[in-house]
Scaffold this motif. Structure first.
Motif, PDB file in Angstrom:
ATOM      1  N   VAL A  21       1.039  -1.342  -0.004  1.00  0.00           N
ATOM      2  CA  VAL A  21      -0.078   0.004   0.101  1.00  0.00           C
ATOM      3  C   VAL A  21       0.881   1.112   0.099  1.00  0.00           C
ATOM      4  N   THR A  22       0.597   2.278  -0.710  1.00  0.00           N
ATOM      5  CA  THR A  22       1.032   3.620  -0.846  1.00  0.00           C
ATOM      6  C   THR A  22       0.007   4.518  -0.556  1.00  0.00           C
ATOM      7  N   ALA A  23       0.096   5.485   0.191  1.00  0.00           N
ATOM      8  CA  ALA A  23      -0.774   6.639   0.315  1.00  0.00           C
ATOM      9  C   ALA A  23      -0.059   7.945   0.611  1.00  0.00           C
ATOM     10  N   ASN A  24      -1.044   8.882   0.011  1.00  0.00           N
ATOM     11  CA  ASN A  24      -0.458  10.256   0.312  1.00  0.00           C
ATOM     12  C   ASN A  24      -1.582  11.132   0.655  1.00  0.00           C
ATOM     13  N   LEU A  25      -1.406  11.949   1.772  1.00  0.00           N
ATOM     14  CA  LEU A  25      -2.288  12.572   2.225  1.00  0.00           C
ATOM     15  C   LEU A  25      -1.497  14.284   2.118  1.00  0.00           C
ATOM     16  N   ASN A  26      -2.389  15.442   1.585  1.00  0.00           N
ATOM     17  CA  ASN A  26      -1.972  16.863   1.311  1.00  0.00           C
ATOM     18  C   ASN A  26      -2.998  17.808   1.901  1.00  0.00           C
ATOM     19  N   LEU A  27      -2.314  18.672   2.484  1.00  0.00           N
ATOM     20  CA  LEU A  27      -3.104  19.724   2.855  1.00  0.00           C
ATOM     21  C   LEU A  27      -2.777  21.056   2.219  1.00  0.00           C
ATOM     22  N   TYR A  28      -3.543  22.009   1.809  1.00  0.00           N
ATOM     23  CA  TYR A  28      -2.877  23.279   1.212  1.00  0.00           C
ATOM     24  C   TYR A  28      -4.078  24.195   1.675  1.00  0.00           C
ATOM     25  N   ARG A  29      -3.461  25.640   1.558  1.00  0.00           N
ATOM     26  CA  ARG A  29      -4.260  27.061   1.545  1.00  0.00           C
ATOM     27  C   ARG A  29      -3.461  27.841   0.823  1.00  0.00           C
ATOM     28  N   THR A  30      -4.187  28.378  -0.122  1.00  0.00           N
ATOM     29  CA  THR A  30      -3.694  29.449  -1.135  1.00  0.00           C
ATOM     30  C   THR A  30      -4.666  30.793  -1.277  1.00  0.00           C
ATOM     31  N   SER A  31      -3.901  31.670  -1.092  1.00  0.00           N
ATOM     32  CA  SER A  31      -4.679  32.918  -0.978  1.00  0.00           C
ATOM     33  C   SER A  31      -4.223  33.762  -2.374  1.00  0.00           C
ATOM     34  N   TRP A  32      -5.036  34.391  -2.952  1.00  0.00           N
ATOM     35  CA  TRP A  32      -4.698  35.067  -4.361  1.00  0.00           C
ATOM     36  C   TRP A  32      -5.397  36.378  -4.400  1.00  0.00           C
ATOM     37  N   LYS A  33      -4.764  37.601  -4.266  1.00  0.00           N
ATOM     38  CA  LYS A  33      -5.070  38.968  -4.292  1.00  0.00           C
ATOM     39  C   LYS A  33      -4.872  39.625  -5.308  1.00  0.00           C
ATOM     40  N   ASP A  34      -5.552  40.942  -5.507  1.00  0.00           N
ATOM     41  CA  ASP A  34      -5.381  41.805  -6.606  1.00  0.00           C
ATOM     42  C   ASP A  34      -5.740  41.338  -8.085  1.00  0.00           C
TER      43      ASP A  34
ATOM     44  N   TYR B 108     -18.547  40.619 -22.688  1.00  0.00           N
ATOM     45  CA  TYR B 108     -17.436  40.258 -21.678  1.00  0.00           C
ATOM     46  C   TYR B 108     -17.420  40.840 -20.370  1.00  0.00           C
ATOM     47  N   GLU B 109     -16.909  40.474 -19.395  1.00  0.00           N
ATOM     48  CA  GLU B 109     -17.035  40.854 -18.201  1.00  0.00           C
ATOM     49  C   GLU B 109     -15.414  40.890 -17.573  1.00  0.00           C
ATOM     50  N   THR B 110     -15.049  42.161 -17.106  1.00  0.00           N
ATOM     51  CA  THR B 110     -13.772  41.940 -16.441  1.00  0.00           C
ATOM     52  C   THR B 110     -13.795  42.685 -15.205  1.00  0.00           C
ATOM     53  N   ASN B 111     -13.000  41.568 -14.244  1.00  0.00           N
ATOM     54  CA  ASN B 111     -13.309  42.074 -12.789  1.00  0.00           C
ATOM     55  C   ASN B 111     -12.062  42.144 -12.210  1.00  0.00           C
ATOM     56  N   GLU B 112     -12.006  43.359 -11.453  1.00  0.00           N
ATOM     57  CA  GLU B 112     -10.511  43.936 -11.138  1.00  0.00           C
ATOM     58  C   GLU B 112     -10.434  43.778  -9.790  1.00  0.00           C
ATOM     59  N   GLY B 113      -9.421  43.705  -8.813  1.00  0.00           N
ATOM     60  CA  GLY B 113      -9.459  43.281  -7.584  1.00  0.00           C
ATOM     61  C   GLY B 113      -9.995  42.360  -6.938  1.00  0.00           C
ATOM     62  N   VAL B 114      -9.918  41.206  -7.568  1.00  0.00           N
ATOM     63  CA  VAL B 114     -10.560  39.892  -7.167  1.00  0.00           C
ATOM     64  C   VAL B 114      -9.863  39.342  -6.187  1.00  0.00           C
ATOM     65  N   GLU B 115     -10.075  38.820  -5.000  1.00  0.00           N
ATOM     66  CA  GLU B 115      -9.290  37.923  -3.822  1.00  0.00           C
ATOM     67  C   GLU B 115     -10.088  36.510  -3.913  1.00  0.00           C
ATOM     68  N   GLN B 116      -9.178  35.436  -4.082  1.00  0.00           N
ATOM     69  CA  GLN B 116      -9.675  34.076  -3.668  1.00  0.00           C
ATOM     70  C   GLN B 116      -9.028  33.631  -2.426  1.00  0.00           C
ATOM     71  N   LEU B 117      -9.713  32.708  -1.972  1.00  0.00           N
ATOM     72  CA  LEU B 117      -8.978  31.695  -0.879  1.00  0.00           C
ATOM     73  C   LEU B 117      -9.366  30.391  -1.090  1.00  0.00           C
ATOM     74  N   HIS B 118      -8.247  29.540  -1.445  1.00  0.00           N
ATOM     75  CA  HIS B 118      -8.357  28.116  -1.819  1.00  0.00           C
ATOM     76  C   HIS B 118      -7.805  27.311  -0.605  1.00  0.00           C
ATOM     77  N   GLN B 119      -8.654  26.348   0.044  1.00  0.00           N
ATOM     78  CA  GLN B 119      -8.011  25.443   0.832  1.00  0.00           C
ATOM     79  C   GLN B 119      -8.607  24.115   0.723  1.00  0.00           C
ATOM     80  N   GLY B 120      -7.695  22.955   1.173  1.00  0.00           N
ATOM     81  CA  GLY B 120      -8.296  21.576   1.166  1.00  0.00           C
ATOM     82  C   GLY B 120      -7.583  20.662   1.504  1.00  0.00           C
TER      83      GLY B 120
END
Length: 881
Positions: free
Chosen positions: A650-663, A690-702
């Motif tokens: 058996v081989t197994a991998n567990l990963n945790l991440y947190r990425t923030s993305w600004k401006d 077409y829609e342009t979005n400025e100053g978007v910030e996202q937070l992705h974690q999992g």
């Protein structure tokens, strides 16, 4: 008698002693030669006996032999066998096996440039797909479909047509995931996007695909926000041979390929070549596609220190396109309905076709300077020619019949009453929007061992890109010419009514990709727009890594500068055609470490910060020379940690991440389902906005988990799951523009807590691979997708699509041919979506279902999107010789 008994006992003792003395203990480690990765479960047999063992998940083995000297035969499914001699007890060290597909036994050229996970001892979240699996499972899909059985990966857009797939990694779209071809960047320089129709030959030429989720191991000054995907192509083959393959699939799909390898001569030269033709109707109506793939690799090994390889590949193609549309249209006309098509003079016709040819070439040089130092360099170039067609003129001139299809005969009849066409008299034609480019670059990497435990990588990344964009007429549809006027812009970027010019176009041009490769439309035959850009990029990078038996750590940094110049020849007065030059500096920093607890358990942690320059398309406003004052460097901060378990079974991998993305600055487009009022201006149904979005910030974690279990000699179990929480933070400013880039609306809104769409935030999958008989196997994969939201501009309110499950199955058989069994016939049958699940794969709106609204599985039918494919199949034969 007594002496005889003593003699007998002594003889027996000597025999046992001799047998004991003749035994040896042999150890070693078996790796995949191309990917430098361990091969668990490889068979190791003492030649001429049944005495053997298998490798553990680290590729290691220990075998007590029956003789003091002899040979070991090492085999692994999908790889060529190898015979190694031994004498006495010894450690054979690292033994590398080559895959046994004809174009796969290769020399990897530019290995110092290809940032594979195994090149750095500090781990990352990674999955590798090898050539044998790519060839078996890709079928008629784009090459990214081979990544669907990995955590945090979602593939969408297939319903648009051949080559229109999109891939999201950890919830980030593909313009925010780095794609590399043998170490060279291939994301679009203008917008970072990937168009897989330009890479339709990748499945044929890829030796392996490695997806590194998150920070990745790339040393270039690129921001792996979602991850990094490395495509490692075939190079010059080591041995003479070749293959012929053919495949068929649903909806009249056919593909044939031939490849041949000269082998490497005594003088060090070798050539590999491949040619493919494919065509098919497509699953949805009006999505016919056709194309070719070519690949030529010429290698020369000058001596033990210098290795060269020249490669050129391309995939000229055309494919008719299907766009998203309201669910109500699918319910009325069928799930494979396409409203971009119709008939003209009794023949099928479409107004939406993508056509493109993007030859790519590179010259690699590997220099082994010494035992501890090497230099790898690649000089590369690509020349893209082609674009996409669409309607041009008044949308009111697009006439439809009662089946919702375009009536081109009625349009032509209307056009003929006009004499010629202009915007003001309801004329209609089919235009081709050309997106041509010339791209040249160089990447070089010097690597050396500073000591037994410390290594250094440092290098350069240089690129220059020139793009040309204009529209031309593809079909006048009954018109003889087209006349339009425009008010030229001046210093303030506003149209000047006192400087109005007229232009009449009377020539149409073919969209055949080989024709487009060599054709340049004269400037007086261009309409709507004619502009270009020059983007220059320079980066330096360096990485230190320390590693001992149990501990490793690295620090990596990169600094880059990027300049942008825009030229508009159509909408500006001559003295104002050149925009102000913009320069931006970016950088990234990454560091991490790992600790090997014991042979079976290890942990790691990585962190990274990026300051990434905005893309060219977001620097200049509204496709004019006016600079957008709101754009600034995007800021990405990422953390990840992981745990790995490896045992014999058996081989197994567990990963945790947190990425923030600004401006962030993002741009999206959609087709209007109905006439829409934007501040008093009515934009008709069917037009793109077409829609342009400025100053978007996202937070992705999992959290991600993947595992492989070997349940006996013939059965292997694979599984994965990913749980994500991806959302928007704070406020966003949104600007809406029409298809001609005119501003329709601008607003600021609170999007805090809104869900990121276009990728399922929860996925789980399970797969089995069972070898029924020798070289005859069956496999199946089940996947479930949940928490999938509409792909809309950042918003606080989004809607969730229904959960769905897919099951894919395949059967493989390999027949050995010839007296020496050196040739083979490989057969493969795939059935995707076995149970024909009906599901929505993506939505482009988020209209909430109100009381009284018509719905489909709780979703308002006004929402536009795609249904996923039903049951599909493909079958292939491949003869290797």
């Amino acid at each position: 008698m007594k002496k005889f008994t003593q003699f007998l006992m002594m003889s027996v003792a000597m025999l046992f002693a001799t047998a004991a003395f003749s035994q040896s203990t042999v150890t070693g480690k078996i790796l995949d030669a191309e990917m430098n990765a361990a091969l668990p479960g490889a068979n190791v047999v003492e030649k001429g006996t049944t005495n053997g063992t298998t490798t553990n998940f680290d590729g290691e083995f220990t075998l007590t032999t029956q003789a003091n000297s002899g040979s070991l035969v090492i085999t692994y499914v999908g790889f060529g066998s190898k015979t190694i001699t031994f004498t006495g007890s010894q450690d054979l060290g690292t033994i590398k096996l080559l895959t046994d597909n004809s174009l796969d036994e290769v020399v990897i050229i530019g290995s110092g440039l290809i940032d594979l996970a195994e090149d750095r001892q500090t781990p990352i979240a990674v999955s590798t797909i090898r050539a044998s699996e790519i060839q078996a499972k890709v079928g008629t899909s784009d090459v990214v479909a081979t990544l669907v059985n990995t955590p945090s990966v979602y593939v969408a857009g297939q319903a648009g047509g051949f080559g229109d797939s999109r891939i999201a990694v950890r919830g980030f779209e593909q313009d925010n995931t780095a794609f590399l071809l043998n170490g060279q960047p291939i994301n679009g320089m203008e917008d970072g996007r990937m168009y897989w129709s330009n890479w339709s030959g990748m499945a044929d030429i890829a030796n392996a695909i490695q997806i590194q989720r998150g920070l990745g191991s790339s040393k270039l000054a690129i921001s792996s926000v979602g991850g990094t995907v490395n495509f490692v192509t075939k190079a010059t083959d080591k041995r003479q041979g070749g293959f012929i393959s053919t495949g068929v699939a649903n909806d009249n799909y056919f593909k044939s390929t031939i490849g041949y390898n000269s082998g490497v001569t005594e003088s060090g030269w070798g050539v590999s070549a491949m040619l493919t033709h494919w065509q098919g109707d497509g699953y949805n109506k009006g999505s016919y596609g056709e194309g070719q793939n070519y690949f030529v690799s010429v290698g020369f090994k000058a001596n033990e220190s210098h290795n060269f390889n020249f490669l050129i590949t391309g995939a000229p193609q055309t494919h008719d396109q299907n766009f998203t549309k309201p669910i109500s249209d699918y319910l009325q006309y069928g799930r494979n309905f396409n409203n971009n098509i119709g008939t003209y003079k009794g023949q099928y016709m479409t107004e939406r076709t993508n056509f493109y040819h993007k030859p790519v070439s590179n010259l690699n040089w590997d220099w082994n300077i010494s035992e501890n130092s090497s230099l790898s360099t690649v000089i590369y170039a690509s020349w893209g020619r082609g674009g996409g067609t669409g309607n041009y003129g008044r949308s009111a001139a697009r006439i439809r019949n009662d089946q919702g299809l375009i009536d081109f005969d009625a349009i032509a009849a209307n056009n003929r009453t006009l004499g010629d066409g202009t915007f003001g008299n309801n004329g209609y034609l089919i235009r081709g929007s050309m997106n041509n480019h010339d791209w040249y670059g160089l990447v070089t990497n010097f690597q050396t061992k500073l000591s037994e435990n410390i290594s250094l990588n440092t290098g350069l990344d240089l690129r220059t890109y020139q793009g040309k964009h204009y529209r031309q007429v593809v079909d006048f549809v009954g018109l003889s010419s087209w006349t339009e006027s425009r008010d030229l812009r001046g210093a303030n970027h506003q149209p000047d009514k006192n400087d109005r010019v007229f232009n009449t176009v009377d020539q149409s041009y073919s969209i055949e990709p080989w024709y487009a490769t060599f054709n340049t439309t004269p400037s007086d035959q261009r309409l709507d727009y004619d502009y270009g850009e020059t983007i220059s990029y320079g980066g330096v990078f360096a990485q230190f890594e320390y590693a001992n038996d149990n501990l490793s750590g690295f620090f990596q940094g990169a600094l880059s500068t990027q300049s942008h110049e825009r030229e508009d020849y159509y909408d500006y007065k001559p003295e104002f055609q050149n925009a102000e030059k913009v320069n931006n500096v970016g950088y990234n920093l990454k560091a991490g470490g790992s600790f090997l607890i014991n042979d079976d358990n290890s942990v790691y942690v990585n962190a990274g910060y990026y300051s990434r320059q905005p893309y060219h398309d977001n620097i200049y406003l509204n496709y004019t020379n006016e600079i957008n004052p709101l754009t600034s460097n995007e800021k990405i901060l990422g953390f990840e940690a992981g745990y790995a378990f490896k045992s014999q079974y058996v081989t197994a991998n567990l990963n945790l991440y947190r990425t923030s993305w600004k401006d962030r600055v993002t741009t999206s487009s959609r087709q209007l389902a109905k006439d829409t009022d934007f501040g008093g201006k009515i934009i008709p149904a069917g037009d793109l906005i077409y829609e342009t979005n400025e100053g978007v910030e996202q937070l992705h974690q999992g959290v991600e988990l993947d595992l492989v279990a070997k349940l006996g000699d013939r059965l292997k179990l694979k599984g994965f799951t990913s749980i994500g929480d991806w959302g928007y933070v704070d406020d966003v400013v949104t600007t809406t523009r029409d298809e001609n880039r005119n501003v329709l609306a601008r607003e600021s809104k609170d999007v805090d807590g809104g869900k990121v769409g276009d990728a399922a935030q929860f996925t789980v999958g399970l797969g089995i691979d069972y070898e029924i008989l020798e070289r005859f196997s069956i496999d199946a994969d089940w996947r479930s997708y949940d928490n999938l939201y509409a792909n809309i501009s950042p918003d606080k309110d989004n809607i969730e699509l229904p959960t769905y499950d897919l099951v894919d199955m395949g059967i493989s058989y390999k027949m050995l041919i010839g007296k020496e069994k050196t040739s083979s016939l490989n057969m493969r049958l795939n059935v995707n979506n076995v149970f024909s699940e009906v599901y929505l794969s993506e939505l482009r709106n988020a209209y909430v279902a109100e009381p009284g609204d018509e719905t489909y599985k709780g979703i308002n039918v006004r929402n536009q999107g795609y249904f996923g494919f039903g049951r599909t199949w493909n079958f292939s034969l491949r003869y290797n010789f």
